[in-house]
Enzyme design. Structure first.
Site, PDB file in Angstrom:
ATOM      1  N   LYS A  83      -1.452  -5.731  18.107  1.00 53.83           N
ATOM      2  CA  LYS A  83      -0.229  -6.432  17.408  1.00 53.83           C
ATOM      3  C   LYS A  83       1.043  -6.703  18.250  1.00 53.83           C
ATOM      4  O   LYS A  83       1.236  -5.747  19.145  1.00 53.83           O
ATOM      5  CB  LYS A  83       0.152  -5.954  16.333  1.00 53.83           C
ATOM      6  CG  LYS A  83       1.003  -6.496  15.115  1.00 53.83           C
ATOM      7  CD  LYS A  83       0.986  -5.531  14.002  1.00 53.83           C
ATOM      8  CE  LYS A  83       1.658  -6.364  12.738  1.00 53.83           C
ATOM      9  NZ  LYS A  83       2.142  -5.327  11.771  1.00 53.83           N
TER      10      LYS A  83
HETATM   11  C1  E4P Z   1       2.678  -6.191   8.570  1.00 58.74           C
HETATM   12  O1  E4P Z   1       2.045  -6.367   9.406  1.00 58.74           O
HETATM   13  C2  E4P Z   1       4.360  -6.060   8.786  1.00 58.74           C
HETATM   14  O2  E4P Z   1       4.629  -5.280   9.688  1.00 58.74           O
HETATM   15  C3  E4P Z   1       4.847  -5.468   7.260  1.00 58.74           C
HETATM   16  O3  E4P Z   1       4.225  -6.508   6.308  1.00 58.74           O
HETATM   17  C4  E4P Z   1       6.221  -5.889   7.322  1.00 58.74           C
HETATM   18  O4  E4P Z   1       6.857  -5.557   5.889  1.00 58.74           O
HETATM   19  P1  E4P Z   1       8.258  -5.443   5.631  1.00 58.74           P
HETATM   20  O5  E4P Z   1       8.991  -6.607   5.922  1.00 58.74           O
HETATM   21  O6  E4P Z   1       8.494  -5.068   4.273  1.00 58.74           O
HETATM   22  O7  E4P Z   1       8.796  -4.291   6.378  1.00 58.74           O
END
Ligand code: E4P
Length: 217
Positions: A83
């Protein structure tokens, strides 16, 4: 639509995985910090449980450093998706890792233009953050719709991974729009089963069953 679970909590991943609800896992530095565990160790354990893609996020900001981190993360298991943030350095890292045959999830996407760049860089997944847009009164679902249209217009193979999912309705809304994947916290996935009429109907059935003395085993 595929379900990814957005957590680094092993017990919760196992519980949903046993029910066939987990096509993959996403983590981020905040979720790893919350788990209190070493990133390499907990990611390895997740990869041993789930056969689908497991996103592990880099923490460097410069492309060379991101690349070194991405290559190290990719060595954890074959199902790692590295990522990277949607910055110029992240896009550069995405292109190199993708050319090496490594899955890449480009995260922190908040616009259709950013999604277009990620697709051009060969991303396996683009992660538009619905909830964080909704938080600032911008319609997150509209972004998913725009990206779907753009990717379909040109046949981009990048998967739309709707992220920052906050409600059960977000899941069905994303499915209607045609998101390829939704990543959601375990409590949101479980909340999808809830309906007030199910609770009401079940209470009535149970009361009638008790009254009639119905016994099955
Ligand atoms: C997923 O890849 C993201 O990191 C995550 O969904 C972020 O979610 P949040 O905005 O609730 O922290």
């Amino acid at each position: 639509m595929k379900f990814f679970v957005d957590t680094a909590e092993i017990d919760q991943i196992k519980e949903l995985n046993d029910l066939g609800m987990v096509d993959g896992v996403t983590t981020n530095p905040s979720l790893i910090a919350k788990s209190g565990r070493d990133i390499l160790e907990v990611t390895k354990e997740i990869c041993s449980i789930v056969s689908g893609p497991v996103s592990a996020e880099v923490v460097a900001l410069e492309a060379d450093d991101m690349l070194a981190e991405g290559r190290k993360l990719a060595k954890i298991a074959d199902n790692i998706a590295v990522k990277v943030p949607l910055t110029w350095a992240g896009l550069k890292t995405c292109k190199t890792l993708t050319d090496d045959g490594i899955m890449v999830n480009v995260t922190l996407c908040f616009s259709a233009n950013q999604a277009l760049l990620a697709a051009k860089a060969g991303a396996t997944f683009i992660s538009p953050f619905i909830g964080r847009l909704d938080d600032i009164n911008i319609d997150g679902l509209e972004l998913i719709e725009d990206i779907r249209t753009i990717y379909d217009n040109y046949g981009f193979g990048t998967n739309i991974l709707a992220a920052s999912i906050r409600t059960a309705n977000h899941m069905s809304d994303c499915a209607k729009i045609g998101a390829d994947v939704c990543t959601a916290p375990p409590n949101v996935i479980k909340a999808m089963a809830n309906h007030i009429l199910t609770d009401k109907g079940l209470a009535a059935f149970m009361a009638d069953a008790k009254k009639a003395g119905i016994k099955i085993v």
